[in-house]
Write an enzyme that holds these catalytic residues in place. Structure first.
Site, mmCIF file in Angstrom:
data_model
loop_
_atom_site.group_PDB
_atom_site.id
_atom_site.type_symbol
_atom_site.label_atom_id
_atom_site.label_comp_id
_atom_site.label_asym_id
_atom_site.label_seq_id
_atom_site.Cartn_x
_atom_site.Cartn_y
_atom_site.Cartn_z
ATOM 1 C CE LYS A 184 -3.539 -2.750 0.068
ATOM 2 N NZ LYS A 184 -4.298 -3.323 1.165
HETATM 3 C C1 LIG Z 1 -5.261 -4.347 1.684
HETATM 4 C C2 LIG Z 1 -6.729 -4.261 1.734
HETATM 5 C C3 LIG Z 1 -7.468 -4.610 2.868
HETATM 6 C C4 LIG Z 1 -6.885 -5.299 4.052
HETATM 7 O O1 LIG Z 1 -5.791 -4.692 4.589
HETATM 8 P P1 LIG Z 1 -4.720 -5.549 5.437
HETATM 9 O O2 LIG Z 1 -3.891 -4.480 6.047
HETATM 10 O O3 LIG Z 1 -3.983 -6.404 4.459
HETATM 11 O O4 LIG Z 1 -5.479 -6.341 6.443
HETATM 12 C C5 LIG Z 1 -8.835 -4.382 2.851
HETATM 13 N N1 LIG Z 1 -9.451 -3.859 1.785
HETATM 14 C C6 LIG Z 1 -8.775 -3.550 0.668
HETATM 15 C C7 LIG Z 1 -9.519 -2.957 -0.477
HETATM 16 C C8 LIG Z 1 -7.398 -3.754 0.602
HETATM 17 O O5 LIG Z 1 -6.743 -3.474 -0.527
#
Ligand SMILES: *Cc1c(COP(=O)(O)O)cnc(C)c1O
Length: 381
Positions: A184
């Site tokens: 991210k």
């Molecule tokens: C990455 C992601 C999540 C979950 O995040 P984590 O930190 O991996 O638990 C939830 N929703 C979306 C759209 C994501 O891309």
């Protein structure tokens, strides 16, 4: 000579980040110390929201938000099938039912007209996803939420650093979810946060993050009560310090992501068989992902063939995502079947995610575009 593998996404850690983490390791607190409060305060400043509650992942943040929203057995929450499983799973963790509505064919975000068709007496919330970093259609979604008295909870795990009508992520919804997973915009290893505009959610979010514990010092220094179960969703100070240091680079990261997206767009513009991502005029996408869609009929190859050829040549392409209603769990539990969300399915048949992260070099971008155009070009020649 084999060329090095280029992943679709990758974190960027520098010496300053490492120093920040080491400082915590030499200090007094490893978890829930001063770095958490500092990180929360920096997030709320950057996102122009009154409150941020940092937690151990984006998934934890979704669970905290739905719990704080009071989602319980029998409640319905409308979301997009085109998302990571956690968005819908967290509704189910609370006993609620995720109800999917189809996407807009251009933005790949929830279509507000489809949302309105799915509203029932049991609907409690609408959960758009800012797909690939492009904010959802918030003015339309807000109008629907207000009309029916529903909460608007944004899964903005793709969209830290994005803007909608000039305002940052966090300001459009009652609660907004962020993830700091390494692919991210900023990385804390694992980590997430809930941003909120409303004072009333802050305490329930913090309580849910920490086992449902409500301290009652007037009844004794040790005394607390648990009225509703929570969880251990605490972020550590180690992670918060990394997050704070990473946040300082967010603008640069997003700027570079946008530059790379523009390079891809330019390279694909002459090629009708590759559709580049749409960006609405009132939106500034933070390009978590670069999604191209391929005209597989005209190219005369399946997406699978093109995908495999790119992987073989060291290009770490991905597909985001198989629509959730096609996943066996969601299909079996809620009775969904192929054909239920034709736009999400049409997108899925053609989509390919190309490498995009801040330290991707221009030369790498050219290598990716050349390999992809080679795969699709005989149809266009
Ligand atoms: C990455 C992601 C999540 C979950 O995040 P984590 O930190 O991996 O638990 C939830 N929703 C979306 C759209 C994501 O891309």
């Amino acid at each position: 000579m084999t060329m090095p593998f280029i992943p679709y996404g990758q974190h960027r850690i520098d010496e300053e980040d490492i120093e920040a983490v080491v400082r915590v390791l030499r200090g007094e607190w490893l978890t829930q110390g001063p770095a958490i409060a500092e990180f929360e305060s920096a997030l709320s400043t950057i996102c122009e929201v009154p409150h941020a509650v940092a937690v151990s992942s984006g998934t934890a943040a979704l669970h905290c938000a739905f719990a704080a929203a009071g989602i319980i057995q029998g409640d319905e929450v409308i979301t997009t099938p085109l998302t990571f499983s956690a968005t819908a799973a967290a509704v189910a963790y609370c006993g609620g039912t995720p109800v999917f509505a189809d996407i807009d064919a251009r933005t790949y975000c929830l279509d507000s007209r489809e949302v309105e068709k799915k509203i029932t007496a049991r609907t409690k919330a609408i959960v758009p996803v800012d797909f690939a970093g492009h904010p959802a259609d918030y003015s339309a979604l807000r109008a629907i939420a207000d009309k029916y008295g529903l909460l608007l909870i944004a899964d903005s795990c793709h969209a830290l650093g994005a803007k909608y009508q000039g305002r940052p992520v966090g300001t459009y919804a009652d609660m907004t979810i962020l993830s700091f997973h390494p692919v991210k915009h900023i990385a804390t290893g694992e980590g997430g946060a809930v941003l909120t505009l409303h004072d009333r959610f802050v305490e329930p979010l913090r309580v849910f993050r920490h086992h449902g514990i409500v301290k009652m010092p007037e009844q004794g220094g040790w005394y607390y009560e648990i009225e509703r179960l929570g969880n251990n969703y605490r972020l550590t100070d180690i992670q918060a310090a990394l997050g704070l240091s990473q946040l300082k680079k967010l603008d640069r990261f997003v700027e570079r992501r946008r530059e790379i997206a523009a390079l891809y767009n330019r390279a694909f513009a002459p090629h009708e068989v590759v559709t580049t991502p749409y960006e609405a005029s009132d939106v500034r996408s933070s390009y978590h992902l670069y999604l191209a869609t391929l005209d597989v009929e005209r190219i005369g190859k399946s997406r699978r063939e093109i995908f495999d050829a790119l992987r073989e040549q060291g290009i770490g392409v991905q597909v985001h995502y198989t629509p959730l209603h096609l996943q066996p769990y969601y299909a079996k539990t809620y009775g969904y079947k192929p054909g239920d969300f034709p736009r999400a399915e049409a997108y899925y048949e053609r989509a390919i995610t190309l490498p995009l992260f801040p330290h991707l070099q221009d030369a790498d971008v050219h290598r990716v575009t050349n390999v992809l155009l080679n795969q699709v070009s005989y149809a266009t020649a």
